[in-house]
Design a protein around this motif. Structure first.
Motif, PDB file in Angstrom:
ATOM      1  N   HIS A  11      -0.011  -4.010  28.020  1.00 49.00           N
ATOM      2  CA  HIS A  11       0.599  -4.258  26.717  1.00 49.00           C
ATOM      3  C   HIS A  11       1.088  -2.940  26.100  1.00 49.00           C
ATOM      4  O   HIS A  11       0.354  -1.953  26.097  1.00 49.00           O
ATOM      5  N   PRO A  12       2.303  -2.924  25.532  1.00 48.03           N
ATOM      6  CA  PRO A  12       2.839  -1.689  24.957  1.00 48.03           C
ATOM      7  C   PRO A  12       2.288  -1.353  23.580  1.00 48.03           C
ATOM      8  O   PRO A  12       2.538  -0.269  23.056  1.00 48.03           O
ATOM      9  N   THR A  13       1.554  -2.283  22.977  1.00 47.49           N
ATOM     10  CA  THR A  13       0.952  -2.024  21.673  1.00 47.49           C
ATOM     11  C   THR A  13      -0.379  -2.751  21.589  1.00 47.49           C
ATOM     12  O   THR A  13      -0.519  -3.882  22.085  1.00 47.49           O
ATOM     13  N   THR A  56       6.028   6.897  21.482  1.00 50.98           N
ATOM     14  CA  THR A  56       7.275   7.550  21.863  1.00 50.98           C
ATOM     15  C   THR A  56       7.310   9.010  21.420  1.00 50.98           C
ATOM     16  O   THR A  56       7.046   9.325  20.261  1.00 50.98           O
ATOM     17  N   GLY A  57       7.605   9.887  22.369  1.00 45.46           N
ATOM     18  CA  GLY A  57       7.752  11.304  22.070  1.00 45.46           C
ATOM     19  C   GLY A  57       6.473  12.110  22.106  1.00 45.46           C
ATOM     20  O   GLY A  57       6.514  13.327  21.956  1.00 45.46           O
ATOM     21  N   THR A  58       5.333  11.451  22.326  1.00 45.34           N
ATOM     22  CA  THR A  58       4.059  12.178  22.318  1.00 45.34           C
ATOM     23  C   THR A  58       3.537  12.491  23.713  1.00 45.34           C
ATOM     24  O   THR A  58       2.616  13.295  23.865  1.00 45.34           O
ATOM     25  N   GLY A  59       4.102  11.846  24.737  1.00 38.90           N
ATOM     26  CA  GLY A  59       3.558  11.992  26.082  1.00 38.90           C
ATOM     27  C   GLY A  59       2.383  11.076  26.348  1.00 38.90           C
ATOM     28  O   GLY A  59       1.811  11.094  27.437  1.00 38.90           O
ATOM     29  N   TRP A  60       2.016  10.261  25.362  1.00 39.92           N
ATOM     30  CA  TRP A  60       0.968   9.243  25.502  1.00 39.92           C
ATOM     31  C   TRP A  60       1.595   7.883  25.192  1.00 39.92           C
ATOM     32  O   TRP A  60       1.676   7.483  24.033  1.00 39.92           O
ATOM     33  N   GLN A  61       2.057   7.180  26.210  1.00 45.32           N
ATOM     34  CA  GLN A  61       2.718   5.900  25.993  1.00 45.32           C
ATOM     35  C   GLN A  61       1.734   4.766  26.282  1.00 45.32           C
ATOM     36  O   GLN A  61       1.290   4.594  27.418  1.00 45.32           O
ATOM     37  N   LEU A  65      -4.539  -2.414  28.953  1.00 43.93           N
ATOM     38  CA  LEU A  65      -4.761  -3.436  29.960  1.00 43.93           C
ATOM     39  C   LEU A  65      -5.668  -4.547  29.445  1.00 43.93           C
ATOM     40  O   LEU A  65      -6.651  -4.281  28.738  1.00 43.93           O
ATOM     41  N   THR A  66      -5.335  -5.765  29.817  1.00 49.00           N
ATOM     42  CA  THR A  66      -6.248  -6.890  29.620  1.00 49.00           C
ATOM     43  C   THR A  66      -6.425  -7.609  30.945  1.00 49.00           C
ATOM     44  O   THR A  66      -5.487  -7.706  31.751  1.00 49.00           O
ATOM     45  N   ALA A  67      -7.642  -8.086  31.164  1.00 49.25           N
ATOM     46  CA  ALA A  67      -7.939  -8.928  32.322  1.00 49.25           C
ATOM     47  C   ALA A  67      -8.343 -10.294  31.795  1.00 49.25           C
ATOM     48  O   ALA A  67      -9.314 -10.408  31.033  1.00 49.25           O
TER      49      ALA A  67
END
Length: 394
Positions: A11-13, A56-61, A65-67
């Motif tokens: 998930h992106p957020t 975005t822009g921090t190097g930590w995107q 994860l969910t199972a």
């Protein structure tokens, strides 16, 4: 236990995952008190994301994860696509250099971690009863994501020793590092702790505390609603001063501390040195179920031994008063040894897509492990405790 298939999703957020579902895996123990540590809670990770300290822009995107099995989330992990190796505190810069010198592309890589937080805790977060199945699913899913996207590597940093053992059994490479922790030997007060030290170290510690408290003001310890918005204005100055000197650019944004005030202040202990009504130095700690985690320190004025008092001795005071088992003092710093913080091993897990590079890293880790074990043994022998006290602990 069901044997139906498990679906892994990135998930992106973290807002895509309900807080109750995430925390049922991350901190099920919090239903009857504090979590073991607050760093993998939904509220902490969301504060990092909402404040744009990650993203975005921090190097930590984020790629949380969910199972899911039988319609229920049984495990989660704080996964990030990393564009660099900053803010991790378990350093792989040499690996990156070697990989890229051989013509490979080390970044982006995948990282299961709490950003900017060198504190040991569970990284493969499972609902009770799903520990083995959930961890296995998360590891297999993360490795598959890395392989499908031709990424160089996957890393899980500051995991527990139990996770490190289980991960090694699943084929990941284990690595150990070293930190300094203070352990509460059922001390009744700070004087009782001093009584466990050698005479010379005890005298020196009392001298340091006296020097620190003679700076011309008062030192206060604040938690929960005692922490006011204006305290964050002061602490931001301390944090940026330290960040600019250590990292060049502070990792956390000013907005993170606003988010922290709203959702995390019950998890925090702020220690401030105040002179003439103005904070001049401070330390921020996070409160776990049985551990106090020292995280940030900064100052606008320099006074003898004030750093030791605000960061280390006040943390020990708080731990003793509240029956906490230990204080984790964060990364690095052999000066912590003389203040009663002894070296302990930390753990991480690593996977590499290139078999040849994996073999080379594995050989390196064997030699590094022997060196770290030896260093921990030597440093422990130089600790401040009386010989009889050390023998009692063995």
């Amino acid at each position: 236990m069901t044997d139906t298939p498990i679906e892994i999703t990135a998930h992106p957020t973290i807002s895509a995952i309900a807080p109750e579902d995430w925390d049922a895996c991350a901190c099920p123990e919090a239903r009857d008190g504090r979590p073991f540590d607050p760093f993998t809670t939904h509220r902490f990770l969301k504060a990092l994301e909402d404040s744009r300290s990650v993203g975005t822009g921090t190097g930590w995107q984020p790629r949380y994860l969910t199972a899911v099995q039988d319609g229920q989330i049984i495990a989660v992990a704080p996964l990030y696509a990393k564009g660099h190796s900053q803010g991790e505190y378990i350093f792989d810069h040499n690996w990156a250099h070697a990989y890229e010198s051989a013509g490979g592309r080390y970044y982006p890589k995948l990282q299961i971690a709490v950003p900017f937080t060198p504190a040991t805790g569970r990284r493969f977060l499972t609902r009770p009863g799903h520990e083995a199945t959930g961890m296995s699913a998360l590891i297999q899913g993360a490795v598959q994501i890395a392989a499908d996207n031709n990424l160089s590597s996957l890393h899980a940093t500051f995991c527990t020793e139990a996770e490190a053992i289980a991960g090694a059994e699943m084929g990941l490479l284990g690595r150990i590092g070293q930190q300094f922790h203070w352990v509460n030997d059922a001390y009744t007060d700070f004087e009782a702790f001093l009584g466990s030290l050698s005479s010379r170290k005890r005298k020196n510690m009392r001298k340091e505390r006296a020097q620190a408290n003679a700076f011309g003001g008062e030192i206060v310890s604040l938690t929960g609603d005692q922490i006011k918005p204006e305290h964050w204005d002061a602490f931001w100055l301390f944090y940026t001063d330290t960040g600019n000197r250590k990292w060049g650019t502070p990792y956390l944004t000013r907005s993170f501390f606003r988010c922290a005030h709203e959702t995390l202040r019950d998890d925090m202990l702020m220690v401030l040195a105040i002179r003439d009504g103005q904070p001049i130095a401070g330390a921020l700690n996070f409160i776990g179920r049985d551990t106090l985690y020292g995280r940030y320190w900064g100052c606008l004025e320099h006074h003898a031994c004030l750093h030791f008092e605000v960061c280390y001795y006040r943390a020990i005071d708080y731990a003793i008063q509240h029956g906490l088992a230990k204080v984790e003092a964060g990364a690095q710093g052999e000066h912590k040894l003389a203040r009663g913080y002894l070296p302990v091993a930390t753990h991480s897990l690593h996977w590499f897509g290139d078999a040849g590079f994996r073999d080379a890293v594995e050989r390196y880790l064997v030699a590094e492990r022997d060196a770290v074990d030896h260093e921990i043994e030597v440093l422990t022998s130089y600790g401040p405790f009386r010989k009889s006290h050390r023998e009692e602990q063995q």
